[in-house]
Design a protein around this motif. Structure first.
Motif: not given
Length: 276
Positions: A31-36
């Motif tokens: 997810s975006e949150r994880t990748l950030c």
């Protein structure tokens, strides 16, 4: 963009590409949150990099589900093979769906290309090309009617036009000049290709001539930009005699890089992206 922003986005893009290479088609990326958190970047920076990969056909974004690895691409060779104009077909089940088949006056534009009077009759064919049942391209064929008396729509859907010209009309194709340029699809084209209006596409225009140099076919085709790309392989020969200097340059190679006029041999491949 702030200083360093381009490099940061490029590093994020490379990191995501590494994740893609470790996964298979259809697998989700984090997810975006994880990748950030993993990459130590802001959400806008990450989203810009992912958007680029979606536009390039590397990733697929599904609303409400996430982002997934796109299917692997099928390579289609576009350079001539053992027979003139022979083009190995990309893997996958290719088929044609006839959209229109009629005889009409050539008109000024097509007449110029085919070396015909504007009033001369041509066979006009529009067909949708499909790969594994999915629309890939729209083709518009223009053939001097005098060359193909009795040509049927069935022959165009299931046969090879050049073979038909050779065996039934003693017309032997010899050479083709093809141009490729970027474009976008209209609303009608978008409906046929199952893409949004104004989606990127590649426009192919080809003029085919026979052994006497007479035009026998003019075609313009529209290929989906999200599922087709051109790959060129250049052979840089620095060990040959210097060639005459040229004011031009090859795309992607800055002018002046070959100060001695080193010859550049090129071959071209086309990649057709598999089923989405």
């Amino acid at each position: 963009m702030r200083p360093g922003g381009v490099l940061k986005r490029e590093r994020v893009r490379d990191a995501v590409l590494g994740m893609v290479e470790e996964r298979g088609a259809g697998d989700a990326i984090p997810s975006e949150r994880t990748l950030c958190v993993q990459l130590g970047v802001s959400r806008p920076t990450l989203r810009a990099a992912v958007d680029e990969l979606v536009a390039a056909g590397v990733l697929i974004r599904e609303h409400g589900r996430g982002v997934f690895v796109a299917p692997e691409k099928i390579t289609q060779e576009l350079v001539p093979g053992r027979h003139p104009l022979s083009v190995p077909r990309a893997s996958g089940a290719w088929a044609s769906r006839l959209l229109e088949f009629t005889t009409v006056p050539a008109g000024a534009r097509v007449g110029r290309r085919l070396n015909l009077s504007p009033a001369a009759q041509i066979v006009y064919v529009a067909r949708l090309r499909l790969v594994d049942g999915h629309p890939m391209a729209i083709e518009h064929l223009h053939i001097p009617a005098a060359l193909v008396p009795g040509l049927s729509s069935r022959e165009l859907e299931h046969g090879d036009l050049y073979e038909h010209l050779r065996t039934h009309h003693d017309v032997h194709v010899n050479e083709a000049t093809q141009t490729i340029e970027p474009t976008v699809v209209t609303r009608a084209e978008a409906e046929l290709l199952d893409v949004p209006e104004l989606s990127p596409a590649l426009l192919f225009e080809r003029l085919t001539t026979d052994t006497a140099g007479q035009p026998v076919e003019y075609v313009h085709s529209l290929y989906r930009g999200d599922r087709y790309r051109i790959v060129s392989r250049l052979t840089l020969r620095a060990d040959t005699a210097p060639a005459a200097p040229s004011d031009g340059h090859h795309p992607g190679i800055p002018p002046g890089d070959f100060v001695h006029g080193d010859p550049v041999a090129a071959s071209t491949l086309g990649d057709v992206q598999g089923r989405r």
